[in-house]
Design a protein around this motif. Sequence first.
Motif, PDB file in Angstrom:
ATOM      1  N   ILE A 291       0.850  -1.203   0.000  1.00  0.00           N
ATOM      2  CA  ILE A 291       0.000   0.000   0.000  1.00  0.00           C
ATOM      3  C   ILE A 291       0.879   1.245   0.000  1.00  0.00           C
ATOM      4  O   ILE A 291       0.649   2.184  -0.762  1.00  0.00           O
ATOM      5  N   TYR A 292       1.910   1.246   0.862  1.00  0.00           N
ATOM      6  CA  TYR A 292       2.832   2.373   0.935  1.00  0.00           C
ATOM      7  C   TYR A 292       4.266   1.864   0.908  1.00  0.00           C
ATOM      8  O   TYR A 292       4.579   0.792   1.426  1.00  0.00           O
ATOM      9  N   LYS A 293       5.119   2.691   0.329  1.00  0.00           N
ATOM     10  CA  LYS A 293       6.547   2.386   0.234  1.00  0.00           C
ATOM     11  C   LYS A 293       7.311   3.658   0.570  1.00  0.00           C
ATOM     12  O   LYS A 293       6.920   4.753   0.150  1.00  0.00           O
ATOM     13  N   ALA A 294       8.389   3.539   1.352  1.00  0.00           N
ATOM     14  CA  ALA A 294       9.158   4.720   1.763  1.00  0.00           C
ATOM     15  C   ALA A 294      10.626   4.363   1.911  1.00  0.00           C
ATOM     16  O   ALA A 294      10.981   3.197   2.125  1.00  0.00           O
ATOM     17  N   ASP A 295      11.472   5.369   1.809  1.00  0.00           N
ATOM     18  CA  ASP A 295      12.910   5.150   1.917  1.00  0.00           C
ATOM     19  C   ASP A 295      13.353   4.862   3.347  1.00  0.00           C
ATOM     20  O   ASP A 295      14.366   4.209   3.577  1.00  0.00           O
ATOM     21  N   CYS A 296      12.589   5.387   4.316  1.00  0.00           N
ATOM     22  CA  CYS A 296      12.946   5.156   5.712  1.00  0.00           C
ATOM     23  C   CYS A 296      11.683   4.928   6.530  1.00  0.00           C
ATOM     24  O   CYS A 296      10.575   5.229   6.085  1.00  0.00           O
ATOM     25  N   LEU A 297      11.857   4.421   7.745  1.00  0.00           N
ATOM     26  CA  LEU A 297      10.722   4.082   8.595  1.00  0.00           C
ATOM     27  C   LEU A 297       9.908   5.320   8.968  1.00  0.00           C
ATOM     28  O   LEU A 297       8.663   5.272   8.974  1.00  0.00           O
ATOM     29  N   ASP A 298      10.550   6.429   9.264  1.00  0.00           N
ATOM     30  CA  ASP A 298       9.822   7.644   9.636  1.00  0.00           C
ATOM     31  C   ASP A 298       8.901   8.102   8.512  1.00  0.00           C
ATOM     32  O   ASP A 298       7.760   8.528   8.757  1.00  0.00           O
TER      33      ASP A 298
END
Length: 314
Positions: A60-67
Motif C-alpha cells: 500500500i505504501y513504500k518509503a525510503d525510511c521508517l519515519d
Amino acid sequence: MVDQKQKYIYIFTCHEDEISLCQLEMRSLFGFHTEANVIESSVSINPSRSPFIKERIDVIYKADCLDDLIQRVNGFKAEKPFKVIVIEHPHTTNLQKIGFEERRKIERVIGLQIIGQVNLQNPNQLFAVMRVKDHWVFGHYTKSESIWLFHQQKPNNYSTALSTRVARAVVNIAVPTISGKKVIDPCCGAGTVMIEALSMDIDIVGSDLNPLVTRPARENIAHFGYKGKVLLRDIRDVTGSYDVAIIDMPYNLCSVLDPETQLEMLKSAREFAEKVIVITTETIDPLIERAGFIIADRCVAKKGSFIRQILVCH
C-alpha cells in the motif's frame, strides 16, 4: 500517496535440495531468475499456489525510511478489526536484524497511525511492515496455506509417484497463468499432478495405459472433492489439442521403456500439446530434440540421492 500500479512482496523458502526446483517455479511464475528469497513484482499470485511461497504483502505504501513510512500510513482507514505485524526474513536485507522489542515498537507506532479497531487476538485483517533492501513497505498481509500437505493423505499412494510438494511446483511451472488453459496429464498414474492442478481450478484431464492405476487415480481425486476425468488410454492414442502436457515418464521396474517407445510418446505429445513439461529420471535430451521440441528451461528435483529432471519444452 498510494502507488497506482499494485506491487507485491513475496517471501519464499526451500530446502537446499529444492533450490533448483524453486528457482524454476519462480522463473515461471514471475518471468525472471532470482537467487534471493524475496521477490517484488506486479504479478499477482495466490501464495497458497506455491509450496515455496510463505507470505505475500500487497504493498500500500513504500518509503525510503521508517519515519517516512509512518507519515504515509497516518490516517489510513482499516475496514475491519486489524493487527500490524513486522515481517523480517533473514534474506531480505544485509542490514542489522531488527530486535524483538524494536519490532513490537514499530507495530505499535504503525498501528496508532491507522484509523480503525485494533484486535491483537483475532484480527479480521492483517497488515505487515517490512524492510526490503533499501526501503520499507506497508501493506495487506497474506500467509500461505500448505494445501499440498493436505493432499498427502490420499487413499492410494505409490512409492514411485511424485511427492505432492514437487507435483504442485511442476503444475505452476507448466501453467503459470491459469485462465483459459487446457492441460493434460497423459501418464497420470495415481493422479498426484491432477489433484494439485484441480485444487487450483486448472482445466486438466488425465489418462494412463495401466488399468491398475486409473481407478485409484479417480478415487484419489474424488477423495478431496475434486472432479476430473481419468481415461484408460495410451499416450499415443491421445487426440485433441492442449495448451500444456505434463508427462512424468515411467521409470520403475514395471515400466521400463526402450528409447524408441519413449520417442514415440514424445512425438505423440508434439501432436497434441504446444508446451510439454517432461519429468524424467534419465537424460533424454536427444530424444526430446528428435521429437521436435526445444528445451527452454530445466531444473532438478532431489530427494536424497534420487534425482528427477524437469524439462520445459516447446
